[in-house]
Scaffold this motif. Structure first.
Motif, PDB file in Angstrom:
ATOM      1  N   GLU A   1      15.231   1.649  -5.783  1.00 33.50           N
ATOM      2  CA  GLU A   1      16.465   2.115  -6.425  1.00 33.50           C
ATOM      3  C   GLU A   1      17.579   2.307  -5.384  1.00 33.50           C
ATOM      4  N   LEU A   2      17.205   2.681  -4.155  1.00 33.49           N
ATOM      5  CA  LEU A   2      18.198   2.798  -3.080  1.00 33.49           C
ATOM      6  C   LEU A   2      18.886   1.461  -2.811  1.00 33.49           C
ATOM      7  N   LEU A   3      18.174   0.395  -3.052  1.00 33.82           N
ATOM      8  CA  LEU A   3      18.678  -0.950  -2.755  1.00 33.82           C
ATOM      9  C   LEU A   3      19.473  -1.551  -3.907  1.00 33.82           C
ATOM     10  N   ASP A   4      19.547  -0.847  -5.029  1.00 33.85           N
ATOM     11  CA  ASP A   4      20.257  -1.358  -6.209  1.00 33.85           C
ATOM     12  C   ASP A   4      21.758  -1.361  -5.945  1.00 33.85           C
ATOM     13  N   LYS A   5      22.339  -2.537  -5.914  1.00 31.39           N
ATOM     14  CA  LYS A   5      23.767  -2.665  -5.616  1.00 31.39           C
ATOM     15  C   LYS A   5      24.627  -2.616  -6.873  1.00 31.39           C
ATOM     16  N   LYS A   6      23.990  -2.614  -8.025  1.00 34.64           N
ATOM     17  CA  LYS A   6      24.754  -2.626  -9.279  1.00 34.64           C
ATOM     18  C   LYS A   6      24.912  -1.235  -9.888  1.00 34.64           C
TER      19      LYS A   6
ATOM     20  N   ARG B   1      18.475   8.594  -3.650  1.00 32.37           N
ATOM     21  CA  ARG B   1      18.669   9.177  -2.310  1.00 32.37           C
ATOM     22  C   ARG B   1      18.474  10.688  -2.368  1.00 32.37           C
ATOM     23  N   ASP B   2      19.096  11.343  -3.343  1.00 31.45           N
ATOM     24  CA  ASP B   2      18.954  12.801  -3.475  1.00 31.45           C
ATOM     25  C   ASP B   2      17.500  13.206  -3.699  1.00 31.45           C
ATOM     26  N   THR B   3      16.807  12.467  -4.540  1.00 31.35           N
ATOM     27  CA  THR B   3      15.401  12.777  -4.817  1.00 31.35           C
ATOM     28  C   THR B   3      14.568  12.656  -3.545  1.00 31.35           C
ATOM     29  N   LEU B   4      14.785  11.579  -2.793  1.00 33.62           N
ATOM     30  CA  LEU B   4      14.037  11.391  -1.540  1.00 33.62           C
ATOM     31  C   LEU B   4      14.361  12.489  -0.535  1.00 33.62           C
ATOM     32  N   VAL B   5      15.623  12.836  -0.411  1.00 32.55           N
ATOM     33  CA  VAL B   5      16.014  13.903   0.518  1.00 32.55           C
ATOM     34  C   VAL B   5      15.354  15.215   0.108  1.00 32.55           C
ATOM     35  N   ASN B   6      15.321  15.484  -1.183  1.00 31.87           N
ATOM     36  CA  ASN B   6      14.706  16.723  -1.666  1.00 31.87           C
ATOM     37  C   ASN B   6      13.199  16.753  -1.448  1.00 31.87           C
ATOM     38  N   MET B   7      12.579  15.589  -1.306  1.00 29.90           N
ATOM     39  CA  MET B   7      11.143  15.538  -1.004  1.00 29.90           C
ATOM     40  C   MET B   7      10.886  16.035   0.416  1.00 29.90           C
ATOM     41  N   GLY B   8      11.895  15.934   1.260  1.00 30.86           N
ATOM     42  CA  GLY B   8      11.850  16.528   2.588  1.00 30.86           C
ATOM     43  C   GLY B   8      10.931  15.853   3.578  1.00 30.86           C
ATOM     44  N   LYS B   9      10.524  16.655   4.540  1.00 34.34           N
ATOM     45  CA  LYS B   9       9.801  16.124   5.697  1.00 34.34           C
ATOM     46  C   LYS B   9       8.442  15.522   5.361  1.00 34.34           C
TER      47      LYS B   9
ATOM     48  N   ASP C   1       0.810  -1.217   0.000  1.00 31.20           N
ATOM     49  CA  ASP C   1       0.000   0.000   0.000  1.00 31.20           C
ATOM     50  C   ASP C   1       0.850   1.279   0.000  1.00 31.20           C
ATOM     51  N   PHE C   2       2.141   1.129  -0.179  1.00 29.80           N
ATOM     52  CA  PHE C   2       3.049   2.273  -0.206  1.00 29.80           C
ATOM     53  C   PHE C   2       2.865   3.048  -1.512  1.00 29.80           C
ATOM     54  N   PRO C   3       3.013   4.390  -1.488  1.00 34.88           N
ATOM     55  CA  PRO C   3       2.885   5.169  -2.734  1.00 34.88           C
ATOM     56  C   PRO C   3       3.894   4.678  -3.787  1.00 34.88           C
ATOM     57  N   GLU C   4       3.434   4.555  -5.009  1.00 36.85           N
ATOM     58  CA  GLU C   4       4.252   3.973  -6.088  1.00 36.85           C
ATOM     59  C   GLU C   4       5.542   4.758  -6.335  1.00 36.85           C
ATOM     60  N   ASN C   5       5.453   6.099  -6.313  1.00 37.00           N
ATOM     61  CA  ASN C   5       6.660   6.890  -6.565  1.00 37.00           C
ATOM     62  C   ASN C   5       7.720   6.648  -5.490  1.00 37.00           C
ATOM     63  N   LEU C   6       7.291   6.501  -4.230  1.00 31.92           N
ATOM     64  CA  LEU C   6       8.238   6.220  -3.152  1.00 31.92           C
ATOM     65  C   LEU C   6       8.778   4.798  -3.257  1.00 31.92           C
TER      66      LEU C   6
ATOM     67  N   VAL D   1      18.579   8.329   4.504  1.00 34.54           N
ATOM     68  CA  VAL D   1      17.721   9.396   3.965  1.00 34.54           C
ATOM     69  C   VAL D   1      17.149  10.223   5.108  1.00 34.54           C
ATOM     70  N   VAL D   2      16.696   9.558   6.165  1.00 37.42           N
ATOM     71  CA  VAL D   2      16.156  10.273   7.332  1.00 37.42           C
ATOM     72  C   VAL D   2      17.234  11.168   7.933  1.00 37.42           C
ATOM     73  N   GLU D   3      18.447  10.639   8.042  1.00 41.20           N
ATOM     74  CA  GLU D   3      19.566  11.450   8.553  1.00 41.20           C
ATOM     75  C   GLU D   3      19.760  12.703   7.711  1.00 41.20           C
ATOM     76  N   LEU D   4      19.757  12.544   6.400  1.00 42.52           N
ATOM     77  CA  LEU D   4      20.033  13.670   5.504  1.00 42.52           C
ATOM     78  C   LEU D   4      18.896  14.688   5.463  1.00 42.52           C
ATOM     79  N   ILE D   5      17.669  14.234   5.683  1.00 45.79           N
ATOM     80  CA  ILE D   5      16.538  15.178   5.752  1.00 45.79           C
ATOM     81  C   ILE D   5      16.669  16.032   7.008  1.00 45.79           C
ATOM     82  N   ALA D   6      17.163  15.442   8.076  1.00 52.61           N
ATOM     83  CA  ALA D   6      17.501  16.162   9.320  1.00 52.61           C
ATOM     84  C   ALA D   6      16.359  17.048   9.819  1.00 52.61           C
TER      85      ALA D   6
END
Length: 180
Positions: free
Chosen positions: A26-31, A40-48, A15-20, A72-77
């Motif tokens: 993509e954060l979990l992509d090891k390749k 990560r940058d996109t999620l951080v820019n989405m903010g609080k 039930d999580f939003p598709e964009n998230l 990501v939570v750390e970087l949103i601060a």
């Protein structure tokens, strides 16, 4: 693909939003490291606004997901994350404990009182006390470090952390409340 194998490959609730969901996978992509950093940058820019969803993911058993979401939570601060980050100071995984302490430092001095309350209430373990020591050493002024020397020393001592740290944290809270 069966339902069970899909759950193993996608640890995010259905039930999580598709964009998230897309960005978090993509954060979990090891390749593709650049894809991971872009996500990560996109999620951080989405903010609080996305913090409630991210906070939910921090209770998953998937260690890689918890690490990435914690980062990501750390970087949103944001102040909203202080209670979650305090909980993560006690995580089983060293990296997550480190990320949580760095998140509290990034949030800044607003983390001090909740951290002292957590120490006072004895809600932490030795690992959390070591991380609390790290956070306080980075957030306190030199004068405050001198005033709270007994607390800092107790947080760094396994035997005294349970006995001395809560009392010293309570004393420190009184000073902060009088000053604030």
């Amino acid at each position: 693909m069966t339902q069970k194998s899909n759950q193993l490959n996608n640890p995010i609730p259905s039930d999580f939003p598709e964009n998230l969901t897309t960005l978090i996978l993509e954060l979990l992509d090891k390749k593709k490291f650049s894809l991971k950093l872009d996500a990560r940058d996109t999620l951080v820019n989405m903010g609080k606004t996305i913090l409630p969803q991210l906070h939910m993911l921090l209770s998953t058993s998937n260690i890689d997901l918890r690490k990435e979401v914690a980062k990501v939570v750390e970087l949103i601060a944001n102040n909203q994350s202080i209670p979650i980050l305090l909980t993560l100071l006690d995580d089983d995984d060293f990296d997550i404990r480190w990320i949580a302490s760095e998140g509290l430092i990034r949030i800044g001095r607003k983390s001090i009182v909740p951290l002292l309350e957590s120490i006072r209430d004895g809600k932490s373990t030795y690992f959390a006390d070591k991380r609390a020591h790290h956070v306080l050493k980075n957030l306190l002024t030199e004068s405050e470090k001198n005033d709270l020397e007994t607390l800092l020393l107790s947080l760094d001592d396994y035997l005294n952390a349970r006995i001395i740290a809560p009392t010293e944290a309570a004393k420190a809270l009184e000073k902060y409340r009088l000053a604030g």
